[in-house]
Structure formats: C-alpha cells, structure tokens
Design a protein around this motif. Structure first.
Motif, PDB file in Angstrom:
ATOM      1  N   PHE A   1     -33.243 -37.957  26.546  1.00 17.75           N
ATOM      2  CA  PHE A   1     -34.025 -37.938  25.306  1.00 17.75           C
ATOM      3  C   PHE A   1     -34.467 -36.520  24.971  1.00 17.75           C
ATOM      4  N   ASP A   2     -34.501 -36.224  23.675  1.00 15.33           N
ATOM      5  CA  ASP A   2     -35.130 -35.001  23.211  1.00 15.33           C
ATOM      6  C   ASP A   2     -36.643 -35.210  23.309  1.00 15.33           C
ATOM      7  N   ALA A   3     -37.377 -34.193  23.688  1.00 17.65           N
ATOM      8  CA  ALA A   3     -38.835 -34.300  23.813  1.00 17.65           C
ATOM      9  C   ALA A   3     -39.478 -34.218  22.433  1.00 17.65           C
ATOM     10  N   PRO A   4     -40.629 -34.776  22.253  1.00 22.54           N
ATOM     11  CA  PRO A   4     -41.404 -35.561  23.208  1.00 22.54           C
ATOM     12  C   PRO A   4     -41.019 -37.036  23.158  1.00 22.54           C
ATOM     13  N   THR A   5     -41.165 -37.723  24.291  1.00 21.54           N
ATOM     14  CA  THR A   5     -40.875 -39.153  24.317  1.00 21.54           C
ATOM     15  C   THR A   5     -42.135 -39.991  24.127  1.00 21.54           C
ATOM     16  N   GLY A   6     -43.304 -39.414  24.399  1.00 17.78           N
ATOM     17  CA  GLY A   6     -44.547 -40.160  24.277  1.00 17.78           C
ATOM     18  C   GLY A   6     -44.728 -41.202  25.368  1.00 17.78           C
ATOM     19  N   THR A   7     -44.020 -41.058  26.478  1.00 19.95           N
ATOM     20  CA  THR A   7     -44.103 -42.036  27.563  1.00 19.95           C
ATOM     21  C   THR A   7     -44.583 -41.363  28.846  1.00 19.95           C
ATOM     22  N   HIS A   8     -44.863 -42.196  29.816  1.00 23.85           N
ATOM     23  CA  HIS A   8     -45.196 -41.730  31.159  1.00 23.85           C
ATOM     24  C   HIS A   8     -44.593 -42.713  32.136  1.00 23.85           C
ATOM     25  N   LEU A   9     -44.106 -42.212  33.239  1.00 27.41           N
ATOM     26  CA  LEU A   9     -43.553 -43.062  34.277  1.00 27.41           C
ATOM     27  C   LEU A   9     -44.575 -44.133  34.655  1.00 27.41           C
TER      28      LEU A   9
ATOM     29  N   THR B   1     -35.730 -45.983  30.549  1.00 24.91           N
ATOM     30  CA  THR B   1     -36.513 -46.949  29.798  1.00 24.91           C
ATOM     31  C   THR B   1     -35.589 -48.066  29.331  1.00 24.91           C
ATOM     32  N   ASP B   2     -36.079 -49.288  29.418  1.00 25.54           N
ATOM     33  CA  ASP B   2     -35.288 -50.461  29.048  1.00 25.54           C
ATOM     34  C   ASP B   2     -35.530 -50.837  27.594  1.00 25.54           C
TER      35      ASP B   2
ATOM     36  N   ASP C   1     -31.392 -52.263  19.752  1.00 30.71           N
ATOM     37  CA  ASP C   1     -32.317 -51.202  19.352  1.00 30.71           C
ATOM     38  C   ASP C   1     -31.740 -49.804  19.532  1.00 30.71           C
ATOM     39  N   LEU C   2     -30.577 -49.717  20.138  1.00 27.14           N
ATOM     40  CA  LEU C   2     -29.928 -48.425  20.408  1.00 27.14           C
ATOM     41  C   LEU C   2     -28.833 -48.175  19.384  1.00 27.14           C
ATOM     42  N   ARG C   3     -28.949 -47.070  18.675  1.00 28.49           N
ATOM     43  CA  ARG C   3     -27.890 -46.651  17.742  1.00 28.49           C
ATOM     44  C   ARG C   3     -27.109 -45.523  18.415  1.00 28.49           C
TER      45      ARG C   3
ATOM     46  N   LEU D   1     -41.022 -46.267  22.740  1.00 26.98           N
ATOM     47  CA  LEU D   1     -40.262 -46.481  23.966  1.00 26.98           C
ATOM     48  C   LEU D   1     -41.151 -47.158  24.992  1.00 26.98           C
ATOM     49  N   ARG D   2     -40.573 -48.066  25.748  1.00 30.51           N
ATOM     50  CA  ARG D   2     -41.298 -48.686  26.857  1.00 30.51           C
ATOM     51  C   ARG D   2     -41.489 -47.656  27.958  1.00 30.51           C
ATOM     52  N   GLY D   3     -42.534 -47.846  28.732  1.00 26.35           N
ATOM     53  CA  GLY D   3     -42.784 -46.948  29.850  1.00 26.35           C
ATOM     54  C   GLY D   3     -41.639 -46.988  30.844  1.00 26.35           C
ATOM     55  N   PRO D   4     -41.125 -45.851  31.234  1.00 27.09           N
ATOM     56  CA  PRO D   4     -39.979 -45.810  32.142  1.00 27.09           C
ATOM     57  C   PRO D   4     -40.358 -46.132  33.584  1.00 27.09           C
ATOM     58  N   ASP D   5     -39.323 -46.509  34.341  1.00 29.73           N
ATOM     59  CA  ASP D   5     -39.480 -46.662  35.780  1.00 29.73           C
ATOM     60  C   ASP D   5     -38.517 -45.704  36.466  1.00 29.73           C
ATOM     61  N   ALA D   6     -38.772 -45.476  37.727  1.00 32.24           N
ATOM     62  CA  ALA D   6     -37.922 -44.615  38.544  1.00 32.24           C
ATOM     63  C   ALA D   6     -37.268 -45.476  39.608  1.00 32.24           C
ATOM     64  N   CYS D   7     -35.941 -45.523  39.601  1.00 37.70           N
ATOM     65  CA  CYS D   7     -35.208 -46.321  40.581  1.00 37.70           C
ATOM     66  C   CYS D   7     -34.712 -45.416  41.700  1.00 37.70           C
ATOM     67  N   HIS D   8     -35.020 -45.818  42.931  1.00 33.09           N
ATOM     68  CA  HIS D   8     -34.676 -45.021  44.105  1.00 33.09           C
ATOM     69  C   HIS D   8     -33.542 -45.635  44.927  1.00 33.09           C
ATOM     70  N   CYS D   9     -32.816 -46.614  44.365  1.00 36.56           N
ATOM     71  CA  CYS D   9     -31.717 -47.230  45.114  1.00 36.56           C
ATOM     72  C   CYS D   9     -30.605 -46.200  45.362  1.00 36.56           C
ATOM     73  N   SER D  10     -29.770 -46.462  46.328  1.00 31.20           N
ATOM     74  CA  SER D  10     -28.739 -45.490  46.699  1.00 31.20           C
ATOM     75  C   SER D  10     -27.747 -45.242  45.567  1.00 31.20           C
ATOM     76  N   MET D  11     -27.410 -46.267  44.781  1.00 31.27           N
ATOM     77  CA  MET D  11     -26.471 -46.055  43.670  1.00 31.27           C
ATOM     78  C   MET D  11     -27.077 -45.148  42.603  1.00 31.27           C
ATOM     79  N   CYS D  12     -28.325 -45.393  42.239  1.00 29.92           N
ATOM     80  CA  CYS D  12     -28.969 -44.548  41.228  1.00 29.92           C
ATOM     81  C   CYS D  12     -29.130 -43.113  41.730  1.00 29.92           C
ATOM     82  N   ARG D  13     -29.422 -42.958  43.022  1.00 35.27           N
ATOM     83  CA  ARG D  13     -29.540 -41.604  43.572  1.00 35.27           C
ATOM     84  C   ARG D  13     -28.199 -40.882  43.528  1.00 35.27           C
ATOM     85  N   LYS D  14     -27.107 -41.582  43.804  1.00 32.15           N
ATOM     86  CA  LYS D  14     -25.792 -40.945  43.767  1.00 32.15           C
ATOM     87  C   LYS D  14     -25.376 -40.596  42.334  1.00 32.15           C
ATOM     88  N   VAL D  15     -25.723 -41.455  41.386  1.00 32.21           N
ATOM     89  CA  VAL D  15     -25.381 -41.206  39.981  1.00 32.21           C
ATOM     90  C   VAL D  15     -26.159 -40.020  39.428  1.00 32.21           C
ATOM     91  N   SER D  16     -27.443 -39.943  39.777  1.00 25.03           N
ATOM     92  CA  SER D  16     -28.311 -38.943  39.154  1.00 25.03           C
ATOM     93  C   SER D  16     -28.493 -37.669  39.980  1.00 25.03           C
TER      94      SER D  16
END
Length: 126
Positions: A94-102, A41-42, A47-49, A19-34
C-alpha cells in the motif's frame, strides 16, 4: 481510497473505504514468501480493484490457499483462500498512509527463532 502496487508498478490496485486492521502471520510459508513475517489486511475480493492482472502470477501454496506475485518484479502481493471470495493484501504494497495499525500476531507457534514479538499485541498460536 487506498492505492498500492508491486515494486515495478506493473500490478496496481485500489481499495475503497477503510482498511481492516492488519495481522502479522508468522507461519513458515509466510516467512518464506516475505523474508520475515507477512502483514496483511483482509477484505472481500469484490472490494479490490486490480490493474495489471496479466502481470500477476498465482502460486497454490497449499490445498486451500493461493499467493499472488508480480511476474515482472516478484513482489508478493496477495494471499487468497481458494474456496472463498476474500483476499488478503500485503500491507507493504500500500501507498502510505494506510490509517491502520497492526492488531494481532497469528501462527506464533511457528515463528522464526531469530526475533521476539514484544509489541504487546495479542498472539495466537495458530
């Protein structure tokens, strides 16, 4: 192989490889969704089944983006550009472990006023 699912298990997915290293999005839409900020991770859509696609609902939150949710339990799972063959998958699904870091924070100019970002990672205004 990395596996994950929504809260109720109606939608499951698998991603082969690292998995690619994830990012954290702080936009208002992402905050309302989450409910806070969105960490994902992008990857290439190919690659997604996905299993349980019939339980997945898509909401077009802007002209360029759709967000995928489980229609049974409401879990926010995906962020997808409309005109690209890529997808972002919620790290919390994701089920752990992902092996990634923000790796970074994005849209920090729009972050909530109730928290500080103090982890030392790069911060992008947009």
């Amino acid at each position: 192989m990395h596996r994950g699912s929504c809260l109720c298990g109606a939608v499951t997915f698998e991603v082969a490889g690292e998995l690619r290293g994830p990012d954290a999005c702080h936009c208002s839409m992402c905050r309302k969704v989450s409910g806070h900020y969105w960490a994902s991770t992008d990857m290439a859509l190919a690659d997604l089944r996905l299993n349980g696609a019939d339980k997945l609902s898509w909401y077009r939150s802007s002209e360029k983006v759709e967000r995928g949710f489980c229609s049974v339990c409401g879990s926010a799972l995906f962020w997808k550009p409309v005109f690209k063959d890529s997808i972002a998958v919620a790290m919390g699904a994701f089920d752990a472990p992902t092996g990634t870091h923000l790796e970074k924070h994005i849209f920090v100019a729009d972050k909530g006023d109730y928290y500080e970002i103090a982890d030392g990672l790069p911060q992008r205004p947009r």
